[in-house]
Design an enzyme around this catalytic site. Structure first.
Site, short mmCIF file in Angstrom:
data_model
loop_
_atom_site.label_atom_id
_atom_site.label_comp_id
_atom_site.label_asym_id
_atom_site.label_seq_id
_atom_site.Cartn_x
_atom_site.Cartn_y
_atom_site.Cartn_z
N ARG A 76 15.76 3.81 -16.96
CA ARG A 76 15.12 3.06 -15.89
C ARG A 76 15.46 1.59 -16.12
NH1 ARG A 76 15.06 7.44 -14.29
NH2 ARG A 76 13.36 8.72 -13.48
N TYR B 121 7.86 11.49 -3.62
CA TYR B 121 7.54 10.06 -3.59
C TYR B 121 8.69 9.25 -2.99
CZ TYR B 121 7.37 5.22 -5.29
OH TYR B 121 7.42 3.85 -5.37
N ALA C 61 0.83 -1.21 0.00
CA ALA C 61 0.00 0.00 0.00
C ALA C 61 0.85 1.25 0.00
CB ALA C 61 -0.91 0.00 1.23
N THR D 221 11.22 0.66 -3.25
CA THR D 221 11.66 1.02 -4.59
C THR D 221 13.15 1.34 -4.64
OG1 THR D 221 11.47 2.84 -6.18
CG2 THR D 221 10.77 3.33 -3.98
N ASP D 222 13.73 1.25 -5.84
CA ASP D 222 15.13 1.66 -6.00
C ASP D 222 15.27 3.18 -5.98
OD1 ASP D 222 13.94 2.23 -8.47
OD2 ASP D 222 15.46 1.19 -9.67
N GLU D 223 14.13 3.90 -6.09
CA GLU D 223 14.19 5.36 -6.19
C GLU D 223 14.71 6.00 -4.90
OE1 GLU D 223 10.96 7.19 -8.31
OE2 GLU D 223 10.48 5.33 -9.34
N ASN E 157 14.25 6.00 -21.76
CA ASN E 157 12.80 6.13 -21.95
C ASN E 157 12.40 6.16 -23.42
OD1 ASN E 157 12.45 6.25 -19.19
ND2 ASN E 157 12.44 8.50 -19.11
N LYS F 171 8.99 7.09 0.53
CA LYS F 171 9.30 5.66 0.58
C LYS F 171 10.56 5.43 1.41
CE LYS F 171 7.57 2.57 -1.15
NZ LYS F 171 6.47 1.68 -0.72
N PRO G 57 4.03 11.41 -24.68
CA PRO G 57 4.83 12.49 -24.10
C PRO G 57 6.16 11.99 -23.55
CG PRO G 57 2.97 11.94 -22.66
CD PRO G 57 2.90 11.00 -23.81
N ALA H 117 11.26 10.21 -1.30
CA ALA H 117 11.58 10.58 0.09
C ALA H 117 10.60 9.92 1.06
CB ALA H 117 11.53 12.09 0.24
P1 NAD Z 1 -0.32 1.36 -7.27
O1 NAD Z 1 -0.37 2.84 -7.13
O2 NAD Z 1 -0.73 0.72 -8.54
O3 NAD Z 1 -1.15 0.68 -6.11
C1 NAD Z 1 -1.15 1.14 -4.78
C2 NAD Z 1 -2.36 0.54 -4.08
O4 NAD Z 1 -2.32 0.94 -2.70
C3 NAD Z 1 -3.69 1.02 -4.66
O5 NAD Z 1 -4.54 -0.08 -4.87
C4 NAD Z 1 -4.24 1.95 -3.58
O6 NAD Z 1 -5.66 1.96 -3.55
C5 NAD Z 1 -3.65 1.33 -2.33
N1 NAD Z 1 -3.54 2.28 -1.22
C6 NAD Z 1 -3.10 3.57 -1.27
N2 NAD Z 1 -3.16 4.12 -0.03
C7 NAD Z 1 -3.61 3.16 0.81
C8 NAD Z 1 -3.86 3.11 2.21
N3 NAD Z 1 -3.64 4.17 3.00
N4 NAD Z 1 -4.31 1.96 2.74
C9 NAD Z 1 -4.54 0.88 1.95
N5 NAD Z 1 -4.34 0.87 0.63
C10 NAD Z 1 -3.87 1.98 0.06
O7 NAD Z 1 1.18 0.98 -6.90
P2 NAD Z 1 2.11 -0.22 -7.41
O8 NAD Z 1 2.83 0.21 -8.62
O9 NAD Z 1 1.32 -1.47 -7.40
O10 NAD Z 1 3.17 -0.25 -6.21
C11 NAD Z 1 2.97 -1.09 -5.07
C12 NAD Z 1 4.17 -0.94 -4.13
O11 NAD Z 1 5.37 -1.30 -4.81
C13 NAD Z 1 4.38 0.51 -3.65
O12 NAD Z 1 4.75 0.46 -2.30
C14 NAD Z 1 5.50 1.04 -4.51
O13 NAD Z 1 6.26 2.01 -3.83
C15 NAD Z 1 6.31 -0.25 -4.72
N6 NAD Z 1 7.10 -0.27 -5.98
C16 NAD Z 1 6.51 0.01 -7.17
C17 NAD Z 1 7.26 -0.07 -8.34
C18 NAD Z 1 6.64 0.19 -9.69
O14 NAD Z 1 7.38 0.26 -10.68
N7 NAD Z 1 5.34 0.31 -9.82
C19 NAD Z 1 8.61 -0.43 -8.28
C20 NAD Z 1 9.18 -0.70 -7.02
C21 NAD Z 1 8.40 -0.63 -5.87
P1 TYD Z 2 7.07 6.58 -14.50
O1 TYD Z 2 6.41 5.47 -15.24
O2 TYD Z 2 6.24 7.70 -13.98
O3 TYD Z 2 7.92 5.91 -13.33
P2 TYD Z 2 9.05 6.57 -12.35
O4 TYD Z 2 8.96 8.03 -12.42
O5 TYD Z 2 8.66 6.04 -11.01
O6 TYD Z 2 10.38 6.04 -12.85
O7 TYD Z 2 8.17 7.19 -15.45
C1 TYD Z 2 9.18 6.39 -16.03
C2 TYD Z 2 10.11 7.30 -16.76
O8 TYD Z 2 9.41 7.84 -17.90
C3 TYD Z 2 10.58 8.51 -15.96
O9 TYD Z 2 11.92 8.81 -16.32
C4 TYD Z 2 9.65 9.63 -16.41
C5 TYD Z 2 9.36 9.27 -17.86
N1 TYD Z 2 8.03 9.65 -18.36
C6 TYD Z 2 7.92 10.32 -19.59
O10 TYD Z 2 8.93 10.63 -20.26
N2 TYD Z 2 6.68 10.61 -20.05
C7 TYD Z 2 5.55 10.29 -19.36
O11 TYD Z 2 4.41 10.61 -19.83
C8 TYD Z 2 5.67 9.61 -18.10
C9 TYD Z 2 4.45 9.26 -17.30
C10 TYD Z 2 6.93 9.29 -17.65
#
Ligand code: NAD
Ligand code: TYD
Length: 352
Positions: free
Chosen positions: A223, A159, A81, A133-135, A258, A163, A214, A161
Site C-alpha cells: 500500500r 468498497y 462521507a 480512493t486509489d482503490e 504490509n 467508490k 493479524p 466498486a
Molecule cells: P471513516 O470511515 O473514518 O469515516 C467516514 C465518516 O462518514 C464517518 O464519520 C461516518 O459516520 C460518516 N458517514 C457514513 N455514512 C454517512 C452518511 N450516509 N451520511 C453522513 N455521514 C456518513 O472514513 P475515512 O477513512 O475518514 O474516509 C473518508 C473518505 O476518504 C471516504 O470517502 C473514503 O473513501 C476516502 N478515502 C479514505 C482513505 C483512507 O485511507 N482512509 C484513502 C483515500 C480515500
Molecule cells: P486496511 O487498513 O483495511 O486498508 P485497505 O484495505 O483499504 O488498503 O488494510 C491495509 C492492508 O493491510 C491491506 O492489504 C489489508 C491488510 N490488513 C492485514 O494484513 N491485517 C489486518 O488486520 C487488516 C485490517 C488489514
C-alpha cells in the site's frame, strides 16, 4: 460564507475540519450520520468554537442537506462521507451501496438544485470536492507503473466498486449539468483518530494489549501510505486551485509491504513503550487467512498534483508513522472510548 464537510466525524474528515478551523476563520458545517466509524469526540476541541456547527444527519437526506446549504450560504462542499472498510464491504455490502452510491447521488442532486439557484458570481465560485480512493483503479503487478489519472477504473472489492460508482456519478454531474466538481483519489492514509479496524491503528492497539497482529496472507501486499494531514493539505490545495471537472491523484511515494509496516510499528513501540517482560512486539505477529479478492499492490503517481498545483507532502513515512504511534500512546482516553464502543475485534473474528 461557509464550507460544508460531510463525514466530518470520521478519520480524515475530522482531521480536515480540525486543520481548517486552525487555519481559517471561515465557518464550517460538519454533517455526519455518526455510524460506527463516526466519533464526535474527534471534534470535541471545537465545542466552544462559534465558527463550527455540527449537524447529525445523512448525506442522502435531500431536505436536510438543501436546508443546510441555504441556511449557511455554503460556497463549497467537501464530501468525505462514506462506508470505508473493505472487510466490512465483503461481508455486508448494502450500506456501501446505500451511502457511497445512492447517498452521493442524493447529495449531488441537493447540491445541483442549490447551485442552480445561486447568482452568477456565487455560481462561478462554488465547488463540490468529492474525496475518493486509489482503490478504484484496481490492483497493480510488481512491474506496473503507479496509478495516474489516466488509468482505467477496475475496482475489485464492493468498497472500491461503490467508490468508483460515486466517482462516475460526480463526473457525470459535471459533464451533464455543469456542476463545478473536483475529485481526489488518494492512497492509504494513517494518523490520529484512525478507527482501529484498519491495519495501522489495529496493530498499534493490539500490540499494546498483548493481542495478535493479524497479517492477511503472506503480508507482501503493498500500500502507498500518506500521513492524513498531508491528504488534508492536498484537498485544501485542490479546492483552492484545482481545475473544474478534473481529478487529482494524491500520494506520498511511500509504497510499503504490509509486513514491513507492522514490523516498523513494532520497533517504534519497542523503543517508546518496551514490554515489561522485555519480549519484542514482533512476536505477536500472526499470519491469518487472506482477505478474499485482496488487491496485491496500490501505488500512486501524484505528479499532476505536484506539478500543476505545487503540492507536496510534509511527512515521510518514517516521520509520519512515529507521530502516529506517539499520538496513540498519548491519547489513552480516546482509545479506551473507541475500543469499548461498537468495535469488538470484529475483523479478527472474521479472519482468525
Ligand atoms: P471513516 O470511515 O473514518 O469515516 C467516514 C465518516 O462518514 C464517518 O464519520 C461516518 O459516520 C460518516 N458517514 C457514513 N455514512 C454517512 C452518511 N450516509 N451520511 C453522513 N455521514 C456518513 O472514513 P475515512 O477513512 O475518514 O474516509 C473518508 C473518505 O476518504 C471516504 O470517502 C473514503 O473513501 C476516502 N478515502 C479514505 C482513505 C483512507 O485511507 N482512509 C484513502 C483515500 C480515500
Ligand atoms: P486496511 O487498513 O483495511 O486498508 P485497505 O484495505 O483499504 O488498503 O488494510 C491495509 C492492508 O493491510 C491491506 O492489504 C489489508 C491488510 N490488513 C492485514 O494484513 N491485517 C489486518 O488486520 C487488516 C485490517 C488489514
Amino acid at each position: 460564507m461557509t464550507i460544508l464537510v460531510t463525514g466530518a466525524a470520521g478519520f480524515i474528515g475530522s482531521n480536515f475540519v480540525l486543520d481548517w478551523c486552525q487555519q481559517y476563520t471561515e465557518e464550517v458545517v460538519s454533517l455526519d450520520l455518526l455510524t460506527y466509524a463516526g466519533n464526535l469526540e474527534n471534534l470535541s476541541s471545537l465545542n466552544a468554537s462559534p465558527n463550527h456547527h455540527f449537524i447529525h444527519g445523512n448525506i442522502g437526506d435531500r431536505e436536510l442537506v438543501s436546508q443546510l446549504l441555504k441556511k449557511y450560504q455554503v460556497r463549497a462542499v467537501v464530501n468525505f462521507a462514506a462506508e470505508t472498510h473493505v472487510d466490512r464491504s465483503i461481508h455486508e455490502p448494502s450500506d456501501f451501496i446505500e451511502t457511497n452510491i445512492v447517498g452521493t447521488y442524493n447529495l449531488l442532486e441537493s447540491v445541483r438544485s442549490y447551485w442552480g439557484d445561486l447568482d452568477e458570481m456565487h455560481k462561478k465560485d462554488f465547488r463540490l470536492l468529492h474525496v475518493s480512493t486509489d482503490e478504484v483503479y484496481g490492483s497493480l503487478s510488481k512491474t506496473d507503473r503507479a496509478f495516474n489519472e489516466t488509468n482505467s477504473y477496475k475496482p475489485n472489492s464492493p468498497y472500491s466498486a461503490s467508490k468508483a460508482a460515486s466517482d462516475h456519478l460526480v463526473r457525470a454531474w459535471h459533464q451533464t449539468y455543469g456542476l463545478p466538481i473536483l475529485t481526489t483519489n488518494c492512497s492509504n492514509n494513517y494518523g490520529p483518530y484512525h478507527f482501529p479496524e484498519k491495519l495501522i491503528p489495529l496493530c498499534i492497539l493490539n500490540a499494546l494489549n498483548g493481542k495478535q497482529l493479524p497479517i492477511y496472507g503472506d503480508g507482501q501486499q503493498t500500500r502507498d501510505w500518506l500521513y492524513v494531514k498531508d491528504h488534508c493539505s492536498a484537498i485544501r490545495r485542490v479546492l483552492e486551485k484545482g481545475k473544474l471537472g478534473e481529478t487529482y491523484n494524491v500520494g506520498g511515494w511511500n509504497e510499503k509491504a504490509n509486513l514491513d509496516v507492522v514490523k516498523t510499528l513494532c520497533s517504534i513501540l519497542d523503543e517508546l513503550k518496551p514490554k515489561a517482560d522485555s519480549t519484542k512486539y514482533e512476536s505477536q505477529i500472526t499470519y491469518v487467512k487472506d482477505r478474499p479478492g485482496h488487491d496485491r499492490r496500490y501505488a500512486i503517481d501524484a505528479t499532476k498534483l505536484e506539478r500543476e498545483l505545487g503540492w507536496k507532502p510534509e511527512e515521510t513515512f518514517e516521520t509520519g508513522i512515529r507521530k502516529t504511534v506517539e499520538w496513540y500512546l498519548a491519547n489513552e482516553a480516546w482509545v479506551n472510548h473507541v475500543v469499548s464502543g461498537d468495535y469488538k475485534n470484529w475483523v479478527q473474528k472474521q479472519y482468525a
